[in-house]
Design a protein around this motif. Structure first.
Motif, PDB file in Angstrom:
ATOM      1  N   GLN A  44       0.879  -0.693  -0.074  1.00 34.25           N
ATOM      2  CA  GLN A  44      -0.171   0.018  -0.237  1.00 34.25           C
ATOM      3  C   GLN A  44       1.028   1.556  -0.827  1.00 34.25           C
ATOM      4  N   GLN A  45       2.079   1.428   0.958  1.00 36.77           N
ATOM      5  CA  GLN A  45       2.392   2.540   0.611  1.00 36.77           C
ATOM      6  C   GLN A  45       3.355   2.093  -0.770  1.00 36.77           C
ATOM      7  N   ASN A  46       3.693   1.668  -1.060  1.00 36.42           N
ATOM      8  CA  ASN A  46       4.564   1.050  -1.917  1.00 36.42           C
ATOM      9  C   ASN A  46       3.938   2.388  -3.439  1.00 36.42           C
ATOM     10  N   LEU A  47       2.195   1.642  -2.929  1.00 35.02           N
ATOM     11  CA  LEU A  47       1.666   2.348  -4.229  1.00 35.02           C
ATOM     12  C   LEU A  47       1.233   3.500  -4.200  1.00 35.02           C
ATOM     13  N   ILE A  48       1.446   4.374  -3.050  1.00 36.11           N
ATOM     14  CA  ILE A  48       1.089   5.347  -2.535  1.00 36.11           C
ATOM     15  C   ILE A  48       1.634   6.521  -3.155  1.00 36.11           C
ATOM     16  N   VAL A  49       2.968   6.065  -2.657  1.00 38.59           N
ATOM     17  CA  VAL A  49       4.635   6.846  -3.124  1.00 38.59           C
ATOM     18  C   VAL A  49       4.039   6.681  -4.659  1.00 38.59           C
ATOM     19  N   ALA A  50       3.517   5.568  -5.681  1.00 37.29           N
ATOM     20  CA  ALA A  50       3.744   5.961  -7.256  1.00 37.29           C
ATOM     21  C   ALA A  50       1.989   6.180  -7.352  1.00 37.29           C
ATOM     22  N   ILE A  51       1.385   6.965  -7.007  1.00 36.53           N
ATOM     23  CA  ILE A  51       0.659   7.462  -7.120  1.00 36.53           C
ATOM     24  C   ILE A  51       1.005   9.152  -6.950  1.00 36.53           C
ATOM     25  N   ALA A  52       1.575   9.181  -6.119  1.00 32.41           N
ATOM     26  CA  ALA A  52       2.241  10.916  -5.866  1.00 32.41           C
ATOM     27  C   ALA A  52       3.105  10.758  -7.032  1.00 32.41           C
ATOM     28  N   GLU A  53       4.061  10.027  -7.265  1.00 33.81           N
ATOM     29  CA  GLU A  53       5.032   9.936  -9.108  1.00 33.81           C
ATOM     30  C   GLU A  53       4.109  10.244 -10.111  1.00 33.81           C
ATOM     31  N   ILE A  54       3.446   9.678 -10.647  1.00 34.24           N
ATOM     32  CA  ILE A  54       2.801   8.959 -11.407  1.00 34.24           C
ATOM     33  C   ILE A  54       1.868  10.449 -11.882  1.00 34.24           C
ATOM     34  N   CYS A  55       1.123  10.664 -11.176  1.00 29.36           N
ATOM     35  CA  CYS A  55      -0.351  11.640 -11.460  1.00 29.36           C
ATOM     36  C   CYS A  55       0.426  12.463 -11.508  1.00 29.36           C
ATOM     37  N   VAL A  56      -0.085  14.096 -12.352  1.00 34.34           N
ATOM     38  CA  VAL A  56       0.702  15.221 -12.717  1.00 34.34           C
ATOM     39  C   VAL A  56      -0.496  16.255 -12.078  1.00 34.34           C
ATOM     40  N   SER A  57      -1.450  15.618 -11.660  1.00 31.90           N
ATOM     41  CA  SER A  57      -2.995  16.667 -11.262  1.00 31.90           C
ATOM     42  C   SER A  57      -3.575  16.156  -9.341  1.00 31.90           C
ATOM     43  N   PRO A  58      -3.253  17.276  -8.481  1.00 33.94           N
ATOM     44  CA  PRO A  58      -4.444  16.826  -7.508  1.00 33.94           C
ATOM     45  C   PRO A  58      -5.235  15.864  -7.598  1.00 33.94           C
ATOM     46  N   MET A  59      -6.695  16.421  -9.079  1.00 30.65           N
ATOM     47  CA  MET A  59      -7.241  15.246  -8.929  1.00 30.65           C
ATOM     48  C   MET A  59      -7.014  13.535  -9.726  1.00 30.65           C
ATOM     49  N   GLN A  60      -6.057  13.127 -10.238  1.00 27.21           N
ATOM     50  CA  GLN A  60      -6.092  12.022 -10.457  1.00 27.21           C
ATOM     51  C   GLN A  60      -5.168  11.569  -9.029  1.00 27.21           C
ATOM     52  N   GLU A  61      -4.386  12.323  -8.849  1.00 27.49           N
ATOM     53  CA  GLU A  61      -4.136  11.717  -7.315  1.00 27.49           C
ATOM     54  C   GLU A  61      -5.322  11.235  -6.159  1.00 27.49           C
ATOM     55  N   VAL A  62      -5.867  11.840  -6.437  1.00 34.16           N
ATOM     56  CA  VAL A  62      -6.845  11.394  -5.048  1.00 34.16           C
ATOM     57  C   VAL A  62      -7.525  10.983  -5.712  1.00 34.16           C
ATOM     58  N   GLU A  63      -8.013  10.680  -7.662  1.00 38.81           N
ATOM     59  CA  GLU A  63      -8.771   9.365  -7.685  1.00 38.81           C
ATOM     60  C   GLU A  63      -8.133   7.559  -8.002  1.00 38.81           C
ATOM     61  N   GLY A  64      -6.705   8.278  -7.577  1.00 33.65           N
ATOM     62  CA  GLY A  64      -5.368   7.067  -7.549  1.00 33.65           C
ATOM     63  C   GLY A  64      -5.751   5.969  -5.939  1.00 33.65           C
ATOM     64  N   LEU A  65      -5.447   7.528  -5.129  1.00 35.48           N
ATOM     65  CA  LEU A  65      -5.975   6.932  -3.796  1.00 35.48           C
ATOM     66  C   LEU A  65      -7.623   6.601  -3.311  1.00 35.48           C
ATOM     67  N   ARG A  66      -8.680   6.820  -4.106  1.00 34.38           N
ATOM     68  CA  ARG A  66      -9.710   6.340  -3.387  1.00 34.38           C
ATOM     69  C   ARG A  66      -9.715   4.856  -4.422  1.00 34.38           C
ATOM     70  N   ILE A  67      -9.848   5.238  -5.416  1.00 32.86           N
ATOM     71  CA  ILE A  67      -9.353   3.680  -6.585  1.00 32.86           C
ATOM     72  C   ILE A  67      -8.694   2.073  -4.709  1.00 32.86           C
ATOM     73  N   LEU A  68      -6.890   3.385  -4.345  1.00 31.29           N
ATOM     74  CA  LEU A  68      -6.850   1.792  -4.046  1.00 31.29           C
ATOM     75  C   LEU A  68      -7.480   1.741  -2.735  1.00 31.29           C
ATOM     76  N   ILE A  69      -8.318   2.792  -1.876  1.00 30.07           N
ATOM     77  CA  ILE A  69      -8.930   2.827  -1.111  1.00 30.07           C
ATOM     78  C   ILE A  69      -9.851   1.623  -1.463  1.00 30.07           C
ATOM     79  N   TYR A  70     -11.302   1.957  -2.229  1.00 32.90           N
ATOM     80  CA  TYR A  70     -12.338   1.326  -2.121  1.00 32.90           C
ATOM     81  C   TYR A  70     -12.173  -0.038  -3.368  1.00 32.90           C
ATOM     82  N   ARG A  71     -11.431  -0.434  -4.184  1.00 34.22           N
ATOM     83  CA  ARG A  71     -11.255  -1.318  -5.226  1.00 34.22           C
ATOM     84  C   ARG A  71     -10.096  -2.182  -4.734  1.00 34.22           C
ATOM     85  N   GLY A  72      -8.588  -1.357  -4.273  1.00 32.14           N
ATOM     86  CA  GLY A  72      -8.187  -2.428  -3.680  1.00 32.14           C
ATOM     87  C   GLY A  72      -6.334  -2.393  -5.487  1.00 32.14           C
ATOM     88  N   GLU A  73      -5.828  -2.636  -4.602  1.00 30.10           N
ATOM     89  CA  GLU A  73      -4.084  -2.896  -5.369  1.00 30.10           C
ATOM     90  C   GLU A  73      -4.764  -2.770  -6.552  1.00 30.10           C
TER      91      GLU A  73
END
Length: 91
Positions: A44-73
């Motif tokens: 989970q920590q590795n994916l959070i780092v990947a989200i921060a590195e890959i996503c270029v907008s805050p909306m993409q980051e929020v969407e990535g985190l939302r997907i991680l939380i609700y739909r999984g790895e």
């Protein structure tokens, strides 16, 4: 009388041995679960780092985190791949 005491002693030893074996089995299962939990947290920590590195907008980051939380790895990884593909297409 001696035979009865010997049988009681054996039964108590047998019960104690059985209880000890069950405790050891539970401790082994707990150790496995603890390791699985550590692995899960690390992923989970590795994916959070990947989200921060890959996503270029805050909306993409929020969407990535939302997907991680609700739909999984797996769904999060798929989302990050799609973000990377879109970034390559626009550049």
């Amino acid at each position: 009388m001696t035979l009865t005491l010997d049988n009681r002693t054996r039964n108590k030893e047998s019960s104690l041995t059985q209880a000890l074996r069950q405790i050891q089995e539970l401790n082994s299962k707990i150790a496995v679960l603890e390791q699985e939990h550590r692995d899960y947290v690390e992923k989970q920590q590795n994916l959070i780092v990947a989200i921060a590195e890959i996503c270029v907008s805050p909306m993409q980051e929020v969407e990535g985190l939302r997907i991680l939380i609700y739909r999984g790895e797996a769904a999060c990884r798929q989302y990050l791949r799609s973000v990377l593909v879109k970034q390559r297409q626009t550049s």
